[in-house]
Design a protein around this motif. Structure first.
Motif, PDB file in Angstrom:
ATOM      1  N   SER A  42     -27.196  25.240  20.134  1.00  0.00           N
ATOM      2  CA  SER A  42     -28.611  24.895  20.169  1.00  0.00           C
ATOM      3  C   SER A  42     -29.081  24.425  18.795  1.00  0.00           C
ATOM      4  CB  SER A  42     -29.426  26.119  20.589  1.00  0.00           C
ATOM      5  OG  SER A  42     -30.807  25.879  20.377  1.00  0.00           O
ATOM      6  N   ALA A  43     -29.748  23.300  18.776  1.00  0.00           N
ATOM      7  CA  ALA A  43     -30.315  22.795  17.515  1.00  0.00           C
ATOM      8  C   ALA A  43     -31.509  23.634  17.068  1.00  0.00           C
ATOM      9  CB  ALA A  43     -30.733  21.339  17.685  1.00  0.00           C
ATOM     10  N   ASN A  44     -32.059  24.443  17.974  1.00  0.00           N
ATOM     11  CA  ASN A  44     -33.249  25.233  17.654  1.00  0.00           C
ATOM     12  C   ASN A  44     -32.946  26.680  17.301  1.00  0.00           C
ATOM     13  OD1 ASN A  44     -35.083  23.122  18.016  1.00  0.00           O
ATOM     14  ND2 ASN A  44     -35.078  23.432  20.220  1.00  0.00           N
ATOM     15  N   ASN A  45     -31.681  27.031  17.204  1.00  0.00           N
ATOM     16  CA  ASN A  45     -31.298  28.412  16.914  1.00  0.00           C
ATOM     17  C   ASN A  45     -30.242  28.460  15.828  1.00  0.00           C
ATOM     18  OD1 ASN A  45     -32.502  30.280  19.195  1.00  0.00           O
ATOM     19  ND2 ASN A  45     -31.919  28.355  20.132  1.00  0.00           N
ATOM     20  N   GLN A  46     -30.265  29.558  15.089  1.00  0.00           N
ATOM     21  CA  GLN A  46     -29.239  29.800  14.075  1.00  0.00           C
ATOM     22  C   GLN A  46     -28.951  31.290  14.066  1.00  0.00           C
ATOM     23  OE1 GLN A  46     -27.691  27.379  11.886  1.00  0.00           O
ATOM     24  NE2 GLN A  46     -26.349  29.141  11.882  1.00  0.00           N
ATOM     25  N   LEU A  47     -27.679  31.622  14.012  1.00  0.00           N
ATOM     26  CA  LEU A  47     -27.269  33.019  13.918  1.00  0.00           C
ATOM     27  C   LEU A  47     -26.463  33.184  12.640  1.00  0.00           C
ATOM     28  CD1 LEU A  47     -27.193  35.821  15.273  1.00  0.00           C
ATOM     29  CD2 LEU A  47     -25.069  35.118  16.375  1.00  0.00           C
ATOM     30  N   PHE A  48     -26.947  34.061  11.776  1.00  0.00           N
ATOM     31  CA  PHE A  48     -26.263  34.361  10.525  1.00  0.00           C
ATOM     32  C   PHE A  48     -25.591  35.720  10.630  1.00  0.00           C
ATOM     33  CE2 PHE A  48     -29.812  31.625   9.201  1.00  0.00           C
ATOM     34  CZ  PHE A  48     -29.120  30.653   8.495  1.00  0.00           C
ATOM     35  N   VAL A  49     -24.425  35.844  10.010  1.00  0.00           N
ATOM     36  CA  VAL A  49     -23.770  37.141   9.898  1.00  0.00           C
ATOM     37  C   VAL A  49     -23.667  37.504   8.427  1.00  0.00           C
ATOM     38  CG1 VAL A  49     -22.449  37.085  12.046  1.00  0.00           C
ATOM     39  CG2 VAL A  49     -21.455  36.096   9.978  1.00  0.00           C
ATOM     40  N   ALA A  50     -23.778  38.792   8.157  1.00  0.00           N
ATOM     41  CA  ALA A  50     -23.538  39.337   6.822  1.00  0.00           C
ATOM     42  C   ALA A  50     -22.171  39.994   6.872  1.00  0.00           C
ATOM     43  CB  ALA A  50     -24.614  40.354   6.452  1.00  0.00           C
ATOM     44  N   LEU A  51     -21.326  39.620   5.932  1.00  0.00           N
ATOM     45  CA  LEU A  51     -19.960  40.133   5.890  1.00  0.00           C
ATOM     46  C   LEU A  51     -19.725  40.919   4.622  1.00  0.00           C
ATOM     47  CD1 LEU A  51     -18.106  36.877   6.993  1.00  0.00           C
ATOM     48  CD2 LEU A  51     -18.629  38.853   8.430  1.00  0.00           C
ATOM     49  N   SER A  52     -19.070  42.058   4.788  1.00  0.00           N
ATOM     50  CA  SER A  52     -18.534  42.817   3.670  1.00  0.00           C
ATOM     51  C   SER A  52     -17.033  42.772   3.872  1.00  0.00           C
ATOM     52  CB  SER A  52     -19.064  44.250   3.682  1.00  0.00           C
ATOM     53  OG  SER A  52     -18.497  44.980   2.606  1.00  0.00           O
ATOM     54  N   GLY A  53     -16.373  41.922   3.110  1.00  0.00           N
ATOM     55  CA  GLY A  53     -14.972  41.624   3.402  1.00  0.00           C
ATOM     56  C   GLY A  53     -14.923  40.888   4.726  1.00  0.00           C
ATOM     57  N   ASP A  54     -14.160  41.402   5.683  1.00  0.00           N
ATOM     58  CA  ASP A  54     -14.091  40.801   7.019  1.00  0.00           C
ATOM     59  C   ASP A  54     -14.979  41.513   8.029  1.00  0.00           C
ATOM     60  OD1 ASP A  54     -12.264  38.874   6.229  1.00  0.00           O
ATOM     61  OD2 ASP A  54     -10.529  40.117   6.723  1.00  0.00           O
TER      62      ASP A  54
END
Length: 154
Positions: A42-54
């Motif tokens: 979707s061009a109207n959505n973004q999902l970010f993840v925060a990673l500590s290592g993997d």
């Protein structure tokens, strides 16, 4: 804490799904994958993840929305930080990533809704510069059972 922010991908599925469950929602990993794919397509959505290592230690979903009452805005539709990593700055970097994405789309403001039961969130968001502008009730109707369908009276 050393945390990196990335755009979510299928390789993050297990960690994202674990956090969906920690967030208090019931979903299968298959459903989470379907939703992840839909968000990523979707061009109207973004999902970010925060990673500590993997390890996925948090995620934030943000959406470009338009309504007749507000015009275009960004809305953080979900933010969760893994138990054991809360109050370590992970939420702040996820909100910052959502804000940067929103600015890049030239959206004038970011909105977030938070369940009244999430007391920590009601301290967190004001600390990030969010202002409480209203309270609301949420009504839901399950459309999965056709026998429950109602039609308007004539």
């Amino acid at each position: 804490m050393d945390v990196s922010i990335q755009t979510a991908s299928r390789e993050h599925l297990t960690g994202i799904h674990e956090l969906v469950l920690q967030w208090g929602y019931q979903a299968s990993e298959h459903e989470t994958l379907e939703w992840l794919d839909a968000l990523n397509n979707s061009a109207n959505n973004q999902l970010f993840v925060a990673l500590s290592g993997d390890l996925v230690v948090g995620w934030a979903a943000v959406e470009k929305r338009i309504t007749l009452g507000t015009g275009h805005i960004a809305e953080i539709t979900g933010l969760v930080v893994r138990a054991g990593f809360r109050r370590s700055g992970v939420g702040k970097v996820l909100v910052s990533a959502a804000e940067q994405w929103s600015r890049a789309l030239e959206l004038p403001r970011v909105v977030v809704r938070s369940n009244v039961t999430r007391a920590e969130a009601h301290q967190f968001y004001p600390s990030m510069g969010f202002e409480l502008t209203k309270t609301t009730n949420v009504y839901e109707k399950d459309l999965s059972n056709p026998a429950d369908a109602t039609s308007p009276s004539a």
